[in-house]
Write a protein that holds these residues in place. Structure first.
Motif, short mmCIF file in Angstrom:
data_model
loop_
_atom_site.label_atom_id
_atom_site.label_comp_id
_atom_site.label_asym_id
_atom_site.label_seq_id
_atom_site.Cartn_x
_atom_site.Cartn_y
_atom_site.Cartn_z
N GLU A 59 34.80 30.68 33.41
CA GLU A 59 35.23 29.23 32.65
C GLU A 59 34.46 29.05 31.44
O GLU A 59 34.60 27.94 30.67
N SER A 60 33.75 29.87 30.89
CA SER A 60 32.83 29.49 29.69
C SER A 60 32.97 30.42 28.56
O SER A 60 32.73 30.08 27.28
N SER A 61 33.61 31.66 28.96
CA SER A 61 33.98 32.60 27.63
C SER A 61 35.27 33.36 27.73
O SER A 61 35.66 33.46 29.24
N LEU A 62 35.63 33.77 26.89
CA LEU A 62 36.79 34.73 27.05
C LEU A 62 36.46 35.77 27.85
O LEU A 62 35.38 36.37 27.77
N THR A 63 37.41 36.64 28.52
CA THR A 63 37.28 37.73 29.47
C THR A 63 36.75 38.84 28.70
O THR A 63 37.27 39.16 27.43
N SER A 64 35.96 39.66 29.09
CA SER A 64 35.68 40.86 28.74
C SER A 64 36.76 41.95 29.14
O SER A 64 37.55 41.59 30.05
N LEU A 65 37.10 43.22 28.51
CA LEU A 65 38.02 44.03 28.95
C LEU A 65 37.61 44.69 30.20
O LEU A 65 38.68 45.21 31.05
N SER A 66 36.50 44.53 30.64
CA SER A 66 36.31 45.10 32.14
C SER A 66 36.25 44.19 33.17
O SER A 66 35.77 44.50 34.36
N ASN A 67 36.68 42.79 32.88
CA ASN A 67 36.41 41.91 34.40
C ASN A 67 37.83 42.25 35.00
O ASN A 67 38.80 42.57 34.59
N PRO A 68 37.45 42.54 36.19
CA PRO A 68 38.49 43.03 37.23
C PRO A 68 39.77 42.02 37.54
O PRO A 68 40.69 42.18 37.48
N TYR A 69 39.29 40.51 37.26
CA TYR A 69 40.44 39.39 37.22
C TYR A 69 41.31 39.85 36.15
O TYR A 69 42.50 39.69 36.03
N VAL A 86 56.73 39.46 45.29
CA VAL A 86 55.63 38.79 45.50
C VAL A 86 54.71 39.54 46.19
O VAL A 86 53.53 39.72 45.96
N TYR A 87 55.03 40.22 47.36
CA TYR A 87 54.03 41.06 48.06
C TYR A 87 53.58 42.10 47.63
O TYR A 87 52.58 42.71 47.74
N ALA A 88 54.91 43.08 46.76
CA ALA A 88 54.32 44.05 46.15
C ALA A 88 53.37 43.84 44.97
O ALA A 88 52.28 44.57 44.76
N THR A 89 53.54 42.77 44.13
CA THR A 89 52.68 42.24 43.41
C THR A 89 51.12 42.15 43.81
O THR A 89 50.13 42.53 43.39
N LEU A 90 51.14 41.40 45.01
CA LEU A 90 49.99 41.06 45.63
C LEU A 90 49.22 42.06 46.02
O LEU A 90 47.97 42.45 46.02
N LEU A 91 49.88 43.10 46.77
CA LEU A 91 49.38 44.10 47.37
C LEU A 91 48.86 45.32 46.15
O LEU A 91 47.76 45.60 46.44
N ILE A 92 49.53 45.62 45.19
CA ILE A 92 49.24 46.59 44.32
C ILE A 92 48.15 46.04 43.41
O ILE A 92 46.93 46.68 43.39
N SER A 93 48.02 44.74 42.92
CA SER A 93 47.06 44.29 42.21
C SER A 93 45.93 43.66 43.17
O SER A 93 44.68 43.86 42.57
N GLY A 94 46.04 43.41 44.21
CA GLY A 94 44.91 42.93 45.08
C GLY A 94 44.16 44.20 45.52
O GLY A 94 42.90 44.09 45.29
N VAL A 95 44.82 45.28 45.65
CA VAL A 95 44.05 46.49 45.82
C VAL A 95 43.21 47.00 44.73
O VAL A 95 41.98 47.57 44.74
N THR A 96 44.28 46.95 43.62
CA THR A 96 43.44 47.35 42.26
C THR A 96 42.03 46.52 42.22
O THR A 96 40.87 47.00 41.92
N PHE A 97 42.32 45.04 42.35
CA PHE A 97 41.04 44.20 42.20
C PHE A 97 39.99 44.45 42.95
O PHE A 97 38.80 44.63 42.47
N TYR A 98 40.41 44.98 44.22
CA TYR A 98 39.18 45.09 45.40
C TYR A 98 38.40 46.38 45.00
O TYR A 98 37.21 46.45 44.86
N LEU A 99 39.25 47.54 44.57
CA LEU A 99 38.67 48.75 44.09
C LEU A 99 37.83 48.40 43.02
O LEU A 99 36.50 49.09 43.01
N LEU A 100 38.16 47.76 41.88
CA LEU A 100 37.62 47.52 40.90
C LEU A 100 36.10 46.69 41.03
O LEU A 100 35.29 47.15 40.67
N THR A 101 36.11 45.51 41.93
CA THR A 101 34.99 44.94 42.19
C THR A 101 34.00 45.82 42.98
O THR A 101 32.83 45.61 42.80
N GLN A 102 34.41 46.81 43.63
CA GLN A 102 33.57 47.54 44.59
C GLN A 102 33.12 48.46 43.94
O GLN A 102 31.86 49.00 44.06
N PHE A 103 33.75 49.29 42.99
CA PHE A 103 33.12 50.56 42.48
C PHE A 103 32.90 50.62 41.09
O PHE A 103 31.99 51.31 40.67
N ILE A 104 33.52 49.78 40.27
CA ILE A 104 33.46 49.99 38.56
C ILE A 104 32.49 48.60 38.34
O ILE A 104 31.22 49.27 37.61
#
Lengths: 106, 238
Positions: A59-69, A86-104
């Motif tokens: 909430e305090s600065s614009l996002t950086s390009l590497s922000n998983p969100y 809704v479910y395809a969107t949740l599934l695909i972006s959710g998995v991507t989000f999870y992987l990004l926060t875990q590994f990158i």
């Protein structure tokens, strides 16, 4: 006892803010231009909720390009546009989000 | 009493609300455990989700009550955070006029951001099955919110803080998945872009009334574009 009184008053406010405009006796008639104007309420309000989550960091600065969100959020917009599901969107972006926060990002 | 068709809508309401029901788990637990940490009794902490039933209001007011803020400032803050609901009520006003007063009170009580997000269909609340759908969606959200809060009240001290798990992303994505496919005209696209820009900027500059302010401007922008494009179409017709 004081706290309970405050909680009851707060409940009155949240309930009336939700219910008031639904009340039939309220002298408001929605027709014509007002219907058109209000037809934009759902996309407008919901976007005002999701956009800051995706485009801001803490909430305090614009996002950086590497922000998983941000990355997974942009992907979600693409998937939602293509699949309209809704479910395809949740599934695909959710998995991507999870992987990004875990590994990158650290 | 519940026939096969009604049961289908009941189930669909619960399933459609499921992403939200699960995604708010960390905040429910946080609300419950924060209330206890800040010295509220268990009864008070449970009355919050039971009666107030609003995440942002609960979190802010718990801190204000613990900080001995004046009743006036607590209630004004509650009002500011809740003011977006007037917009939801206005948008759904025509749709709920067929409901009887008991049904309307119920939908009113359950009218959260999440239920509003699932109510954008033209047919929402229009006939009995659609009412069942809304009631199931809104009611299941109320149920889960209560359960997560109670979990926070009784087990908050032993549970880890889950709010940094990123489940707010699930809420954002579900809203994205509902909004993006609804963009079928230049006017709606304009409303979405204006809302995104303004909400981000207003949050960045810590302005008040972000939701209501950004939304009203976005709705106005959409309205203007809609009128203009209608006029162009009419002009071509001549």
């Amino acid at each position: 006892m004081m706290t309970i009184t405050i909680i009851l008053l707060m409940a009155c406010i949240t309930f009336s803010s939700r219910y008031l405009m639904l009340h039939p006796k309220l002298p408001i008639v929605i027709k014509g231009k007002m219907v058109t104007f209000l037809s934009f309420s759902a996309p407008a309000v919901l976007t005002a909720i999701w956009a800051p989550i995706i485009f801001l960091e803490k909430e305090s600065s614009l996002t950086s390009l590497s922000n998983p969100y941000f990355i997974a959020g942009i992907l979600a917009i693409g998937v939602a546009y293509r699949t309209k599901s809704v479910y395809a969107t949740l599934l695909i972006s959710g998995v991507t989000f999870y992987l990004l926060t875990q590994f990158i990002t650290p | 009493m519940i026939n096969k068709k009604n049961r289908k809508y009941l189930l669909k309401g619960i399933i459609d609300m499921l992403p939200f029901n699960l995604a708010v788990l960390p905040w429910g637990i946080l609300c419950g455990s924060l209330a206890i940490q800040r010295g509220m009794s268990e009864l008070e902490a449970i009355l919050m989700p039971l009666l107030v039933f609003a995440g942002a209001v609960q979190l802010v007011s718990i801190e204000l009550i613990a900080g001995n803020a004046s009743i006036a400032s607590i209630l004004i803050t509650t009002f500011i955070i809740s003011s977006r609901h007037f917009l939801y009520g206005l948008s759904l006003r025509n749709k709920v006029q067929n409901l009887n007063s008991k049904q309307r009170y119920l939908i009113g009580f359950l009218l959260t951001d999440e239920l509003f997000a699932l109510s954008s269909s033209k047919k929402a609340f229009q006939h009995h099955q659609r009412f069942i759908y809304g009631l199931a969606a809104g009611g299941s959200f109320y149920f889960f919110w209560l359960v997560w809060n109670v979990l926070g009240v009784y087990a908050g001290s032993v549970l880890p803080n889950l709010t940094n798990l990123g489940l707010d992303f699930a809420i954002a994505v579900t809203f994205i998945a509902l909004v993006i496919p609804s963009i079928k005209s230049m006017a709606t696209l304009t409303a979405v872009v204006v809302s995104a820009l303004l909400s981000v900027l207003m949050t960045l500059y810590e302005l008040p009334f972000v939701l209501v302010g950004a939304s009203l401007c976005a709705m106005l922008a959409g309205f203007i574009v809609c009128r203009k494009s209608n006029r162009i179409v009419e002009g071509r017709g001549k």
